[in-house]
Write an enzyme that holds these catalytic residues in place. Structure first.
Site, PDB file in Angstrom:
ATOM      1  NE  ARG A 162      -3.101  -2.821   0.271  1.00 26.78           N
ATOM      2  CZ  ARG A 162      -3.699  -3.771   1.203  1.00 26.78           C
ATOM      3  NH1 ARG A 162      -3.269  -3.812   2.468  1.00 26.78           N
ATOM      4  NH2 ARG A 162      -4.798  -4.324   1.097  1.00 26.78           N
ATOM      5  CG  ASP A 191      -2.330  -5.745  -1.025  1.00 24.02           C
ATOM      6  OD1 ASP A 191      -3.440  -5.474  -1.749  1.00 24.02           O
ATOM      7  OD2 ASP A 191      -2.413  -6.198   0.354  1.00 24.02           O
ATOM      8  CG  HIS A 262      -5.227  -8.665  -1.423  1.00 25.73           C
ATOM      9  ND1 HIS A 262      -5.786  -7.375  -1.100  1.00 25.73           N
ATOM     10  CD2 HIS A 262      -5.922  -9.142  -0.376  1.00 25.73           C
ATOM     11  CE1 HIS A 262      -6.561  -7.210  -0.345  1.00 25.73           C
ATOM     12  NE2 HIS A 262      -6.864  -8.544   0.481  1.00 25.73           N
ATOM     13  CG  ASP A 325      -5.834 -11.545   2.486  1.00 24.43           C
ATOM     14  OD1 ASP A 325      -4.762 -11.962   1.741  1.00 24.43           O
ATOM     15  OD2 ASP A 325      -5.846 -10.314   2.929  1.00 24.43           O
ATOM     16  CD  GLU A 326      -9.378  -8.259   3.172  1.00 19.17           C
ATOM     17  OE1 GLU A 326     -10.219  -7.864   3.741  1.00 19.17           O
ATOM     18  OE2 GLU A 326      -8.434  -7.827   2.525  1.00 19.17           O
ATOM     19  CD1 TRP A 406      -7.153 -12.851   8.443  1.00 21.28           C
ATOM     20  CD2 TRP A 406      -7.960 -10.951   8.610  1.00 21.28           C
ATOM     21  NE1 TRP A 406      -7.907 -12.691   7.282  1.00 21.28           N
ATOM     22  CE2 TRP A 406      -8.606 -11.613   7.233  1.00 21.28           C
ATOM     23  CE3 TRP A 406      -8.445  -9.755   8.953  1.00 21.28           C
ATOM     24  CZ2 TRP A 406      -9.481 -10.953   6.659  1.00 21.28           C
ATOM     25  CZ3 TRP A 406      -9.338  -9.195   8.062  1.00 21.28           C
ATOM     26  CH2 TRP A 406      -9.846  -9.415   7.028  1.00 21.28           C
ATOM     27  CG  ASP A 434      -4.308  -1.300  10.279  1.00 18.37           C
ATOM     28  OD1 ASP A 434      -4.136  -2.243  10.857  1.00 18.37           O
ATOM     29  OD2 ASP A 434      -5.342  -1.472   9.436  1.00 18.37           O
ATOM     30  CD1 TRP A 471      -3.117  -5.070   8.717  1.00 12.98           C
ATOM     31  CD2 TRP A 471      -2.347  -5.290   6.629  1.00 12.98           C
ATOM     32  NE1 TRP A 471      -3.087  -6.534   8.603  1.00 12.98           N
ATOM     33  CE2 TRP A 471      -3.014  -6.776   7.200  1.00 12.98           C
ATOM     34  CE3 TRP A 471      -2.241  -5.374   5.371  1.00 12.98           C
ATOM     35  CZ2 TRP A 471      -2.556  -7.799   6.709  1.00 12.98           C
ATOM     36  CZ3 TRP A 471      -1.964  -6.763   4.772  1.00 12.98           C
ATOM     37  CH2 TRP A 471      -2.291  -7.995   5.375  1.00 12.98           C
ATOM     38  CD  GLU A 473      -5.143  -1.374   3.822  1.00 15.14           C
ATOM     39  OE1 GLU A 473      -4.457  -1.037   4.817  1.00 15.14           O
ATOM     40  OE2 GLU A 473      -5.747  -2.317   3.486  1.00 15.14           O
TER      41      GLU A 473
HETATM   42  C1  ACM Z   1      -5.985  -9.098   6.106  1.00 12.73           C
HETATM   43  O1  ACM Z   1      -6.112  -8.320   7.165  1.00 12.73           O
HETATM   44  N1  ACM Z   1      -6.715  -9.152   5.051  1.00 12.73           N
HETATM   45  C2  ACM Z   1      -5.364 -10.461   6.169  1.00 12.73           C
END
Ligand code: ACM
Length: 528
Positions: A162, A191, A262, A325-326, A406, A434, A471, A473
């Site tokens: 990020r 990412d 990601h 993830d995600e 997480w 974060d 993190w 962002e």
């Molecule tokens: C995460 O926070 N997406 C691992």
């Protein structure tokens, strides 16, 4: 000259704080056992470092001590008196493990004994925290410490996808991790918003994927952008240099290369990696809404193998993190090729496809004696509102995978450990750096137990340890990063090292004074 004087003055201030606290012998992380003994060891410019088989650690001690006191201690093969002796004794492995140590301070000198140089290194960190300043001299009061970590996995994660921070910031973090006896630097290098590691076979990953034109500012729903380009990546030479720096501090670097989600920055560089094939730009908006790899295309899988080959050539770590993830499944659902692939392989849901793909990567890594790690989505549970309730996976994740939680609810962790997986507990509500200090105050960070309440004792050994995650962002620069990291990193270090019975928040807060002084001295910004 002025700068040197101010350094000496601030060192003296630091040592004055240290001297006052000396009687308490309260370290961070607090050791297993501390016994105060009589007498005082007085250090001087002629105190000899007797390094034995710990040449690297002797040199590290010499430099760290010089930084702190401006004395350059000689390294000698032997000394009868006035010494700091480093010594290896393999037999200690059976009681103190690979990272434990004994530290004994008498008026004659200080002796650190451990089964390995990692233990010696941690003994040095404890020794440094014990140095006080009294009657114009550096002193350590008599003490015997017997210490070993509660967990073998004590990590700090830095997301550079990020916002790129650069080598100097990383080395500064590694120094502070080492002082806190943290042993794993989890490096989130790719990412949606940026690809940060040079891959020689695919130069556009960094040339295109390492750059974006503009960045969302404020918070998740903001429509404001800064209009400024952001870019950066590590060359392989820089990566090697940083790994060597970490290795000298007994820190393993775990690279994280995100797949299959990601991955928008990579798809911006090579559109054939996605299902849509049409060009996209490296996004400047944060959140989960981007293109994912077309894992049904053998060319894409070959690309990922090639990337991992270069990553494995660089990183000696046994564990390689593949993210996972995600993942939003819309693109897989809309693609005829992916649907045909799922049918051919009898994969009922996109979550099954993700596990099937993840297992193929696991097998690839295992073939090179590496072990795969991923975020807990790789087990196939539905964790996100944007995934359909039918999109759960029942395909079995490859044995031997390390699962990083997480989303850390007990039910999810229980599912993993009862199936035999090792777990790193990075429960977001307790360990995400974060998050601001209202969301995770220092005391909450400190009170995190990586072994969740209610977990059956027969599974405790499956919890390898814990990580804290920075993190990036909303963390555009080093100052905003440091304000979130410090002092909570010290709490996480103690969560990973210290036995619950030896934890005490009030005592920890007092011992933090020493670290506040240390961080001020190093120009590190910390939150009060
Ligand atoms: C995460 O926070 N997406 C691992």
């Amino acid at each position: 000259m002025l700068r040197f004087q101010s350094m000496v003055i601030s060192s003296c201030l630091l040592l004055a704080v240290t001297a006052k606290r000396l009687h308490a012998q309260r370290l961070i992380p607090q050791p297993t056992q501390v016994t105060t003994t009589t007498g005082v060891f007085k250090l001087s410019g002629t105190t000899a470092i007797v390094g034995g088989k710990s040449a690297g650690e002797a040199k590290y001690l010499q430099e760290a001590f010089n930084d702190r006191t401006h004395l350059k201690l000689p390294i000698q093969p032997a000394a009868q008196n006035n010494y700091i002796r480093l010594s290896l004794d393999e037999k200690l492995d059976s009681t103190l493990g690979k990272e434990g140590y004994l530290l004994k301070v008498t008026p004659a000198g200080a002796t650190i004994t451990a089964a390995t140089n990692a233990g010696v290194f941690y003994g040095i960190q404890s020794l440094q925290q014990l140095i006080g300043f009294k009657d114009e001299a550096f002193v350590i009061t008599g003490v015997e410490i017997k210490d070993k970590p509660r967990f073998g996995w004590r990590s700090f994660m830095l997301d550079e996808g990020r916002h790129f921070k650069g080598a100097a910031a990383v080395k500064k973090l590694l120094d502070e991790m080492a002082a806190l006896k943290m042993n794993t630097f989890h490096w989130h290098l790719t990412d949606d918003q940026g690809w940060r590691i040079e891959i020689k076979k695919y130069p556009l990953l960094t040339k295109v994927g390492g750059h974006r034109d503009s960045t969302q500012t404020g918070s998740w729903n903001s429509t404001t952008y800064d209009g400024k380009p952001h870019e950066g990546f590590y060359t392989q030479e820089q990566v090697r240099d940083i790994i060597a720096y970490a290795t000298a501090r007994h820190i393993t670097i775990i690279p994280e290369i995100e797949m299959p989600g990601h991955s928008a920055a990579a798809i911006a560089a090579y559109p054939w990696l996605g299902t849509k094939q049409t060009p996209i730009r490296v996004p400047g908006k944060f959140g989960v809404h981007y293109d994912v790899y077309n894992v049904a295309d053998p060319k894409v899988v070959t690309f990922l193998h090639d990337v991992l080959d270069e990553v494995m050539q660089l990183f000696p770590s046994k564990v390689v993190h593949i993210g996972g993830d995600e993942v939003k499944y819309d693109q897989w659902k809309a693609d005829a090729g992916v649907q045909a692939y799922m049918k051919a392989h009898q994969l009922a849901t996109p979550a099954d496809l993700q596990i099937y793909f993840t297992n193929s990567i696991s097998a690839y890594l295992a073939g090179k004696q590496r072990r795969m790690m991923g975020w807990n989505e790789i087990m196939g549970a539905k964790l996100h509102e944007y995934n359909d309730s039918k999109d759960v996976g029942t395909t079995q994740l490859a044995p031997g995978t390390v699962v990083q939680f997480w989303k850390g609810e007990l039910k999810l962790i229980n599912d993993a450990v009862s199936k035999g997986y090792d777990v790193v507990n990075s429960y977001h509500a307790a360990t995400y750096l974060d998050y601001n200090y209202e969301q995770i105050p220092l005391e909450k960070a400190y009170s995190f137990d990586p072994i969740p309440a209610g977990l059956d004792a027969k599974y405790h050994a499956k919890i390898l340890g814990t990580g804290c995650q920075m993190w990036g962002e909303w963390i555009p620069d080093e100052v905003s990063m440091e304000e979130r990291v410090y002092p909570r990193i010290a709490a996480y270090a103690e969560d990973g090292w210290t036995l619950p019975a030896n934890k005490d928040f009030k005592a920890f807060e007092k011992a933090l004074q020493r670290f506040y002084a240390r961080w001020s001295n190093k120009g590190i910004v910390y939150h009060r």
